[in-house]
Every structure is written in structure tokens, then in C-alpha cells.
Design an enzyme around this catalytic site. Structure first.
Site, mmCIF file in Angstrom:
data_model
loop_
_atom_site.group_PDB
_atom_site.id
_atom_site.type_symbol
_atom_site.label_atom_id
_atom_site.label_comp_id
_atom_site.label_asym_id
_atom_site.label_seq_id
_atom_site.Cartn_x
_atom_site.Cartn_y
_atom_site.Cartn_z
ATOM 1 N N CYS A 216 0.799 -1.224 0.000
ATOM 2 C CA CYS A 216 0.000 0.000 0.000
ATOM 3 C C CYS A 216 0.829 1.270 0.000
ATOM 4 O O CYS A 216 0.286 2.375 0.037
ATOM 5 C CB CYS A 216 -0.959 -0.033 1.177
ATOM 6 S SG CYS A 216 -1.938 -1.545 1.171
ATOM 7 N N HIS A 356 -2.093 8.276 6.300
ATOM 8 C CA HIS A 356 -2.320 6.913 5.832
ATOM 9 C C HIS A 356 -3.598 6.374 6.468
ATOM 10 O O HIS A 356 -4.450 5.819 5.783
ATOM 11 C CB HIS A 356 -1.121 6.041 6.190
ATOM 12 C CG HIS A 356 -1.229 4.652 5.661
ATOM 13 N ND1 HIS A 356 -1.370 4.374 4.322
ATOM 14 C CD2 HIS A 356 -1.257 3.445 6.291
ATOM 15 C CE1 HIS A 356 -1.453 3.064 4.144
ATOM 16 N NE2 HIS A 356 -1.402 2.489 5.327
ATOM 17 N N GLU A 367 0.970 5.726 13.599
ATOM 18 C CA GLU A 367 1.171 6.882 12.724
ATOM 19 C C GLU A 367 1.152 8.180 13.535
ATOM 20 O O GLU A 367 1.976 9.078 13.323
ATOM 21 C CB GLU A 367 0.105 6.917 11.638
ATOM 22 C CG GLU A 367 0.255 8.084 10.693
ATOM 23 C CD GLU A 367 -0.641 7.996 9.480
ATOM 24 O OE1 GLU A 367 -0.350 8.714 8.512
ATOM 25 O OE2 GLU A 367 -1.613 7.221 9.488
ATOM 26 N N LYS A 387 -9.342 7.711 3.313
ATOM 27 C CA LYS A 387 -9.855 6.336 3.390
ATOM 28 C C LYS A 387 -11.158 6.219 4.165
ATOM 29 O O LYS A 387 -11.868 5.230 4.026
ATOM 30 C CB LYS A 387 -8.804 5.415 4.010
ATOM 31 C CG LYS A 387 -7.540 5.246 3.173
ATOM 32 C CD LYS A 387 -6.539 4.328 3.858
ATOM 33 C CE LYS A 387 -5.241 4.201 3.054
ATOM 34 N NZ LYS A 387 -4.420 5.430 3.149
ATOM 35 N N HIS A 392 -9.715 1.691 1.585
ATOM 36 C CA HIS A 392 -8.269 1.578 1.376
ATOM 37 C C HIS A 392 -8.021 0.944 0.005
ATOM 38 O O HIS A 392 -8.287 -0.239 -0.205
ATOM 39 C CB HIS A 392 -7.672 0.717 2.482
ATOM 40 C CG HIS A 392 -6.182 0.693 2.501
ATOM 41 N ND1 HIS A 392 -5.410 1.296 1.524
ATOM 42 C CD2 HIS A 392 -5.306 0.144 3.378
ATOM 43 C CE1 HIS A 392 -4.134 1.101 1.799
ATOM 44 N NE2 HIS A 392 -4.049 0.406 2.920
ATOM 45 N N PHE A 451 2.439 -3.380 3.933
ATOM 46 C CA PHE A 451 2.919 -4.659 4.456
ATOM 47 C C PHE A 451 4.393 -4.829 4.087
ATOM 48 O O PHE A 451 4.806 -4.522 2.972
ATOM 49 C CB PHE A 451 2.130 -5.820 3.837
ATOM 50 C CG PHE A 451 0.815 -6.110 4.498
ATOM 51 C CD1 PHE A 451 0.392 -5.428 5.614
ATOM 52 C CD2 PHE A 451 -0.008 -7.106 3.991
ATOM 53 C CE1 PHE A 451 -0.816 -5.718 6.221
ATOM 54 C CE2 PHE A 451 -1.217 -7.408 4.585
ATOM 55 C CZ PHE A 451 -1.630 -6.709 5.708
#
Length: 465
Positions: A216, A356, A367, A387, A392, A451
């Protein structure tokens, strides 16, 4: 529950112009607001017009349609694009909703025969790429496009999952019908580089062409790499961003197995709720987001519409866990600091962050911890979560969020983070909860994490000659 992705960045205030057309400057002077901590030398932004990178076009495919202005209007209105999945029978899945695109048409951008064969991941890339070129006054076949040195024009559109539908269908054919029923397009349309390759074939761009796949964080990695091609003098123009189409049984099932998805099936529109204490996972989305990036010199020579400026970026790795972020946010805070150094920006200059913010239990707080390490004063800062409305979009998320960041710069309005009902006590920044706010962006940051611990941050600002 494991979290899907990783941390973001934050900052302060100033101005926001719309797109502009100007004569080529000799040397660009940029005023930098220094912190009260006195004495330290102010960062210097790039002044060489051959190395300054500007945004001249934007294109997307989204749950809100394929028009950039309409997309941002619906974000400003606080609409949710999340709803029940109807592309396949999801009734047995613990998560039965997503930010699924409906009614997508590639008419006028892809010929009918190819359109029927292509994976949606590739279709989204081609349509968003061509629309971005149109907004940059470089429509395919136009006289302005004919003047481009195509050997110095490249494409760098990445994807986290690649042609997942083609891959899944071919595996099913192999199991049920044997190898003779595998389509000859299986390998070409599954591999992650083919979206960039086919877009380049359509428009004739012969410069740097490849894909990056960092889950992502993909889109921001592509922006960073594309800008560096321009800065090194290897390209004049780059189409860069991300594309993704993973809302199919194996895609949804895979993230269910990771325990990453929200299961708020009774109220899907409120399921994506970053920073809310009752969040229970992220919501899948899909689409593509693409920027046309050019050297300032090249853009001005062709009198291009300059929308905003890319100041810099950074990428790094947590080196910690496959899916969980570092709770101390060290990898992300380092990435934010490196991006500001690359951009020639002091932390005090930043006053907007497109976070994010996936709505996962660990990721949202990690974050925030990273942001707090870099930005000490939350006053004047706006942080929001795209998002919360579109889900997402995985490898395409950074592309669509970069567009939202640039639109915040050009409109002077930041979209809300919706579904903010019960905020985490640790949230000390203005998250633009539930309603848009007027805000002149001085410097904006867009964060994406993936990831594998992949961190990426890109920095945008109003264009000032």
C-alpha cells in the site's frame, strides 16, 4: 488483530494558488519560515528549473467516478462510497462490503476488443493515465503531444496486487478444466509491470518504464522514483501513480484471513473510522490515481498548466514485522524527516497531512506517534483521512490521496475525516472531523505505508515561480 499498514506525517500554515502559466524563471527564490528555535540554517528548496518537479496533470478512476473535480467535491461533502459488495456473492464472507466501483466505462480510452480482455487493474491505469494527460494539455494525438520528446517521457504506475482477476480465473480454469483452458493473456495481464507497459504502448512514451510493488506504499514509491528520474536529467515528463482492482473473492478472502478488515456489515458507510476508538479494521477500496510530473523547465517551455509543485519525498523500511507497524513509529518518523530534508522544508512549514490512517487498531496510533515525533506543535495543523470515505485502495491509495492533497492546495479546502464519533484520547491534532474546513495549505504531506514495513512520504506545495 493485525493492522494492515503503517504511519504518516504533520505540520503548520500559509498560501494556495491555482494552476498557472508563466515564463521560465532564471533562479527561483523560496521564502522559508524558520522556527522560533533560532540560529539553525533554514532548509533550501531546489531552485534549478531543470530539477524542480511540478504537477501538470491528474487523472483517476474511483468509487466516485473518473473526474478529479467531482471526486474532490464528493470528498468535501463527506460522502461515503462504501457499500455492499455485489460483484460476487459475498454472503458467506465475514466482511460483505467495500468501496466497490460500479458502472465503470473505458469508452474513448480503450478499444472494445482489448477492453473485454484486460484486467480491471490495467483498465483503471490506462483510463486514469490518459485522463491525466488530457488535464496536462497532452491529450493523445494532440499537436502538443506531438511536440514531446517521447524518448524522455516515461510511465511508472505500480500496483500492489497486479492483475488479480486474471490470475484467479486462470487458476480456477487450471483446476476445473486443465491447462489448455488457461488464457494466453494470463501471464502478461497478471504481472505488475504490464499496466505501465500497455499505457506507454498506447501513448508512445519510450522513457523510463516499470512498476514498483510495495503493497500500500506503492504509489508514493512511484512518485518518488519518477521525480528522481526528472531530477537526474533522465526524463522531462513522467506519468506516475498506482492502480488496484482486488475486490474479488480471493482478494477479500485474503485480507479476511489477515484479520485486517472491518466486519461492520450492519452499517458499512461508517465502517472506516480512522482514529475512532471503536474502529475494527480497514475497508477495501479500488481504483487508480495518477499524476503527470514534469521538470519546471519543460512545463514552462510548453506553457503547461502548473497545478502544484512536488518538493520531495522519502522511502524506507521498518525492518520489524510483516504486517504490524512499529508502535514507536521510528521508521515512519525517520521517513517524514527524510522527506522534509529532500524537499528543503522545515517541519514548521508543514500545515497539512493526508494521513495513511487505515482505521486499524495499531496502525492509526503508530502513525500518530510518528507524527508527534516530528511535529511538536499541533496548532494550525490539519490532518485528514481520505480512506474514511473511499476505503483503502491498496497500491492505488497513495495516488488518490496525492490528488486529494493537491486539490486541498488548489481549492483552499480540506475534506473531512468522516465517522469520527469517539476519538482516541491520543489524537491531539485537528482531524477535520465530519465536516470540511477552509485551510490554506502552505506545505502538505501525503503518507503511505505497506505490508513489509514499507514507508513512504511525499511533499507538495503551491507552485511559486
Amino acid at each position: 488483530m493485525q493492522s494492515l499498514l503503517l504511519p504518516t506525517a504533520a505540520a503548520p500554515t500559509a498560501a494556495a494558488p491555482r494552476s498557472s502559466r508563466r515564463g521560465l524563471p532564471g533562479r527561483v527564490s523560496v521564502s522559508v519560515r524558520t522556527s522560533a528555535a533560532a540560529g539553525a540554517a533554514a532548509p533550501r528548496r531546489e531552485t534549478d528549473p531543470r530539477k524542480r518537479v511540478v504537477i501538470t496533470g491528474m487523472g483517476l478512476v474511483s468509487v466516485f467516478g473518473n473526474d478529479v473535480d467531482a471526486f474532490y467535491d464528493r470528498l468535501l461533502a463527506g460522502e461515503s462510497g462504501v457499500g455492499p459488495i455485489d460483484r460476487f456473492d459475498a454472503s458467506t464472507f465475514p466482511t460483505r462490503f467495500a468501496g466497490q466501483i460500479r458502472g465503470f466505462s473505458s469508452e474513448g480510452y480503450i478499444d472494445g476488443k482489448n477492453d473485454r480482455r484486460l484486467d480491471d487493474c490495467i483498465r483503471y491505469c490506462i483510463v486514469s493515465g490518459k485522463k491525466a494527460l488530457e488535464s496536462a494539455d497532452l491529450a493523445h494525438g494532440s499537436s502538443s503531444m506531438d511536440k514531446i520528446d517521447t524518448t524522455r517521457a516515461g510511465v511508472l504506475v505500480g500496483t500492489g496486487m497486479g492483475g488479480l482477476t486474471v490470475f484467479s480465473d486462470s487458476v480456477q480454469n487450471l483446476i476445473e478444466k486443465g491447462h489448455r483452458k488457461i488464457t494466453p493473456f494470463f501471464i502478461p495481464y497478471s504481472i505488475t509491470n504490464m499496466a505501465s507497459a500497455l499505457l506507454a504502448m498506447d501513448i508512445g512514451f519510450m522513457g523510463p518504464n516499470y512498476s514498483i510493488s510495495t503493497a500500500c506504499a506503492t504509489s508514493n514509491y512511484c512518485f518518488y522514483a519518477a521525480a528522481n528520474h526528472i531530477r537526474r536529467g533522465e526524463a522531462d515528463v513522467m506519468i506516475a501513480g498506482g492502480t488496484e482492482a482486488a475486490i474479488i473473492p480471493i482478494g477479500v478472502g485474503g485480507f479476511v484471513a489477515c484479520r485486517a478488515l472491518s466486519q461492520r456489515n450492519d452499517d458499512p458507510k461508517t465502517a472506516s473510522r480512522p482514529w475512532d476508538q471503536d474502529r475494527d479494521g480497514f475497508v477495501m477500496g479500488e481504483g487508480a490515481g495518477v499524476l503527470v510530473m514534469e521538470s519546471l523547465e519543460h512545463a514552462m517551455k510548453r506553457d503547461a498548466p502548473i497545478i502544484a509543485e512536488y518538493l520531495g519525498g522519502a522511502v524506507n523500511c521498518d525492518a520489524y514485522h510483516m504486517t504490524d507497524p512499529r508502535s514507536d513509529g521510528l521508521g515512519v518518523s525517520s521517513c517524514i524527516k527524510q522527506s522534509l530534508e529532500d524537499a528543503g522544508v522545515a517541519p514548521e512549514e508543514v500545515n497539512y497531512i493526508n494521513a495513511h490512517a487505515t482505521s486499524t487498531l495499531a496502525g492509526d496510533l503508530a502513525e500518530l506517534n510518528a507524527i508527534k515525533k516530528v511535529f511538536k506543535d499541533p496548532s494550525g495543523m490539519k490532518i485528514n483521512a481520505t480512506k474514511s470515505m473511499i476505503g483503502h485502495c491498496l497500491g492505488a491509495a497513495g495516488g488518490m490521496e496525492a490528488i486529494a492533497t493537491v486539490k486541498a492546495i488548489t481549492t483552499g479546502w480540506v475534506h473531512p475525516s468522516i465517522n469520527q464519533f469517539n476519538p482516541e484520547p491520543a489524537v491531539e491534532f485537528d482531524t477535520v472531523a465530519n465536516a470540511k474546513k477552509q485551510h490554506e495549505v502552505n506545505v502538505g504531506i501525503s503518507n503511505s505505508f505497506g505490508f513489509g514495513g514499507h514507508n513512504s512520504v511525499v511533499v507538495f506545495a503551491p507552485f511559486k515561480p
